[in-house]
Design a protein around this motif. Structure first.
Motif, PDB file in Angstrom:
ATOM      1  N   ASN A   1       4.488  -0.731  -0.785  1.00  0.00           N
ATOM      2  CA  ASN A   1       3.640  -1.172  -1.899  1.00  0.00           C
ATOM      3  C   ASN A   1       2.174  -1.229  -1.473  1.00  0.00           C
ATOM      4  O   ASN A   1       1.285  -0.958  -2.282  1.00  0.00           O
ATOM      5  N   VAL A   2       1.910  -1.565  -0.229  1.00  0.00           N
ATOM      6  CA  VAL A   2       0.536  -1.646   0.275  1.00  0.00           C
ATOM      7  C   VAL A   2      -0.100  -0.255   0.287  1.00  0.00           C
ATOM      8  O   VAL A   2      -1.260  -0.086  -0.112  1.00  0.00           O
ATOM      9  N   GLU A   3       0.647   0.763   0.714  1.00  0.00           N
ATOM     10  CA  GLU A   3       0.115   2.129   0.737  1.00  0.00           C
ATOM     11  C   GLU A   3      -0.164   2.628  -0.682  1.00  0.00           C
ATOM     12  O   GLU A   3      -1.203   3.224  -0.944  1.00  0.00           O
ATOM     13  N   ILE A   4       0.752   2.368  -1.580  1.00  0.00           N
ATOM     14  CA  ILE A   4       0.559   2.788  -2.969  1.00  0.00           C
ATOM     15  C   ILE A   4      -0.654   2.090  -3.564  1.00  0.00           C
ATOM     16  O   ILE A   4      -1.494   2.711  -4.213  1.00  0.00           O
ATOM     17  N   ARG A   5      -0.774   0.804  -3.293  1.00  0.00           N
ATOM     18  CA  ARG A   5      -1.932   0.062  -3.804  1.00  0.00           C
ATOM     19  C   ARG A   5      -3.233   0.593  -3.205  1.00  0.00           C
ATOM     20  O   ARG A   5      -4.265   0.652  -3.889  1.00  0.00           O
ATOM     21  N   ALA A   6      -3.219   0.991  -1.951  1.00  0.00           N
ATOM     22  CA  ALA A   6      -4.427   1.526  -1.308  1.00  0.00           C
ATOM     23  C   ALA A   6      -4.893   2.802  -2.012  1.00  0.00           C
ATOM     24  O   ALA A   6      -6.095   2.988  -2.237  1.00  0.00           O
TER      25      ALA A   6
ATOM     26  N   ARG B   1      -4.292   3.546  -5.165  1.00  0.00           N
ATOM     27  CA  ARG B   1      -4.805   3.085  -6.467  1.00  0.00           C
ATOM     28  C   ARG B   1      -6.236   2.572  -6.322  1.00  0.00           C
ATOM     29  O   ARG B   1      -7.110   2.904  -7.109  1.00  0.00           O
ATOM     30  N   GLU B   2      -6.464   1.749  -5.306  1.00  0.00           N
ATOM     31  CA  GLU B   2      -7.796   1.170  -5.085  1.00  0.00           C
ATOM     32  C   GLU B   2      -8.821   2.249  -4.741  1.00  0.00           C
ATOM     33  O   GLU B   2      -9.975   2.148  -5.139  1.00  0.00           O
TER      34      GLU B   2
ATOM     35  N   GLU C   1       6.709   6.142 -13.011  1.00  0.00           N
ATOM     36  CA  GLU C   1       5.758   5.599 -12.042  1.00  0.00           C
ATOM     37  C   GLU C   1       6.498   4.844 -10.954  1.00  0.00           C
ATOM     38  O   GLU C   1       7.659   4.496 -11.100  1.00  0.00           O
ATOM     39  N   TRP C   2       5.787   4.579  -9.866  1.00  0.00           N
ATOM     40  CA  TRP C   2       6.336   3.768  -8.786  1.00  0.00           C
ATOM     41  C   TRP C   2       6.685   2.384  -9.326  1.00  0.00           C
ATOM     42  O   TRP C   2       5.948   1.833 -10.150  1.00  0.00           O
TER      43      TRP C   2
ATOM     44  N   VAL D   1       4.080  -0.936  -9.712  1.00  0.00           N
ATOM     45  CA  VAL D   1       2.685  -0.472  -9.754  1.00  0.00           C
ATOM     46  C   VAL D   1       2.097  -0.774 -11.113  1.00  0.00           C
ATOM     47  O   VAL D   1       2.687  -0.694 -12.120  1.00  0.00           O
TER      48      VAL D   1
END
Length: 128
Positions: free
Chosen positions: A85-90, A92-93, A124-125, A128
């Protein structure tokens, strides 16, 4: 007020990103050394964000009466153990930092068509 919508489709692969301005059918592919991490695609966040920014500025510059673009960030590489989830959020950011108004992240390894992007016909993931 009338706003013209714009969509940028980011196809992220090991070592490069290809961004397509969906409404204009124009694409740019750029090498990005930060996408060469041995375990995942996300290496140096700042480099990836800068890469996203430079392409977005060229394809969809900010202009009066044009909405900031909607970004579809598609991670086309599979990684061992999957993405956290951290990689996916990165990712996105990084797209938000590049000026996107909203972000969608498809969970598939197949490239999307123009109609799939515009009609949001993709999964989608989770979370997310």
């Amino acid at each position: 007020m009338f706003w013209i919508k714009r969509h940028l489709y980011y196809q992220v692969k090991r070592g490069q990103v290809t961004v397509t301005f969906v409404e204009g059918n124009k694409s740019i592919t750029k090498s990005c050394s930060a996408l060469n991490h041995p375990r995942t695609l996300m290496g140096n966040f700042m480099e990836i964000e800068d890469c996203f920014k430079s392409i977005a500025k060229e394809l969809a510059p900010r202009r009066f009466l044009l909405q900031d673009p909607t970004a579809v960030v598609h991670l086309l590489e599979s990684v061992e153990g999957g993405y956290t989830n951290v990689e996916i959020r990165a990712f996105r950011e990084a797209a938000f930092g590049a000026g996107a108004r909203e972000i969608f992240m498809p969970n598939s390894n197949s490239k999307l068509s123009k109609s799939q992007i515009l009609n949001r016909e993709f999964m989608e993931w989770d979370g997310v």
